[in-house]
Design an enzyme around this catalytic site. Structure first.
Site, PDB file in Angstrom:
ATOM      1  N   GLY A  46       0.783  -1.229   0.000  1.00 16.35           N
ATOM      2  CA  GLY A  46       0.000   0.000   0.000  1.00 16.35           C
ATOM      3  C   GLY A  46       0.810   1.273   0.000  1.00 16.35           C
ATOM      4  N   LYS A 202     -33.641  21.027  12.179  1.00 13.67           N
ATOM      5  CA  LYS A 202     -33.334  19.606  12.337  1.00 13.67           C
ATOM      6  C   LYS A 202     -32.534  19.385  13.606  1.00 13.67           C
ATOM      7  CE  LYS A 202     -28.951  19.354   9.806  1.00 13.67           C
ATOM      8  NZ  LYS A 202     -28.211  18.792   8.676  1.00 13.67           N
TER       9      LYS A 202
END
Length: 326
Positions: A46, A202
């Site tokens: 990686g 909200k």
């Protein structure tokens, strides 16, 4: 003669990471330059390797990378490119990140939490970045996290021009998905010719990411085409609920306009079925064909980014791109 004199020569060079090469190619085309060739690959474990195939000594380097999924790989590659340029004696390095990774982690909600947006800024400064260019930060104060110039570009002109060309703005209302984006909604309303404003009340539990409950609409939206604006859409839950509430409370139609299409998990299904007549993004992040649906529009951000790069290179004014309101 005891000294040598020379006339300084500015040289713009453009570099691209691997996460969104299409955007870099479009920017290069707008600037009439070519992307500097490089070798870039990942090792089996990686690790990322980057080497530029041309001399970059003394250049004005602009390094473009979209911080898209897998976001940690994209950021690491971006950092490695900057480090390579610094060690190869580039004169000035401008990091072009259309989407600032980790921008939502810009403050501590509770104790023992990181401020990861600041960490990203510190990493690029340490790597060797002299300047950052980005589009529509989650919050504008993130600019202060970087110890150097930050060019904060706005996609509002790009998105608004599309709406003006396609819809009758006299019947519109601009809707902020929460109270925190009312200032942005005001700028949208002004750009669209003074449309009414509204916002969705909200609630959100900070312990449950990507979850919000849309309760009610604050503002007059009945019989109007509502434009729900946001900087990014990730899982789409907040926007889908906002569309539902607006239609329930009498909106004629709903359009969703956002700069960054992160589109994680169930986002595509939610947006495609939420009831909005159109969902608009820019291409600051790559949106694959399998994530597109009928009713989605993706607008090019390259002309704006290219013009900003040109202004920075030419020691011009980036603010002038937004009528002095940046």
């Amino acid at each position: 003669m005891s000294a040598m004199s020379a006339t300084p020569k500015k040289n713009l060079m453009l570099f691209s990471g691997r996460s969104h090469p299409e955007l870099a190619e479009q920017v290069a085309k707008e600037l009439d330059v070519t992307i500097t060739p490089q070798s870039a690959y990942s090792f089996a474990n990686g690790e990322i390797f980057v080497r530029f195939e041309e001399s970059v000594r003394g250049c004005d380097a602009f390094v473009i990378q979209a911080h898209s999924a897998p976001i940690n790989d994209a950021i690491m590659e971006h950092l490695i490119m900057v480090d390579a340029l610094k060690r190869a004696s580039a004169k000035r390095i401008t990091v072009v990140m259309p989407f600032w990774g980790y921008a939502r982690q810009d403050k501590k909600h509770r104790g023992r939490e990181p401020i990861s947006a600041r960490l990203v800024a510190d990493l690029f400064k340490t790597a060797g970045a002299d300047r950052i260019m980005t589009v529509d930060l989650h919050t504008s104060q993130i600019q202060g996290f970087f110890d150097g110039p930050v060019d904060h570009l706005f996609a509002l002109p790009v998105l608004a021009e599309h709406l003006k060309a396609k819809y009758d703005t006299r019947e519109m209302a601009v809707v902020s998905p929460d109270s925190g984006r009312v200032r942005l909604a005001e700028r949208w309303a002004e750009t669209l010719g003074g449309t009414p404003l509204a916002f969705i009340h909200k609630t959100r539990d900070p312990r449950k990411p990507n979850e919000a409950v849309a309760n009610r609409v604050v503002g007059e939206i009945e019989g109007r085409t509502c434009v729900v604006i946001d900087d990014m859409i990730d899982t789409g839950g907040t926007v889908a609920k906002a569309v539902e509430v607006l239609l329930r409370d009498g909106a004629k139609n709903v359009i969703v306009a956002a700069t960054h299409g992160v589109l994680s998990g169930p986002a595509v299904e939610r947006l495609a079925n939420c009831g909005a007549v159109e969902v608009i993004f820019t291409d600051t992040l790559p949106i694959a064909e399998d994530k597109r649906f009928e009713g989605m529009t993706v607008l090019p951000i390259a002309p704006l980014v290219a013009e900003a790069i040109h202004q920075v290179f030419d020691d011009g004014s980036v603010t002038s791109l937004f009528d002095g309101n940046a």
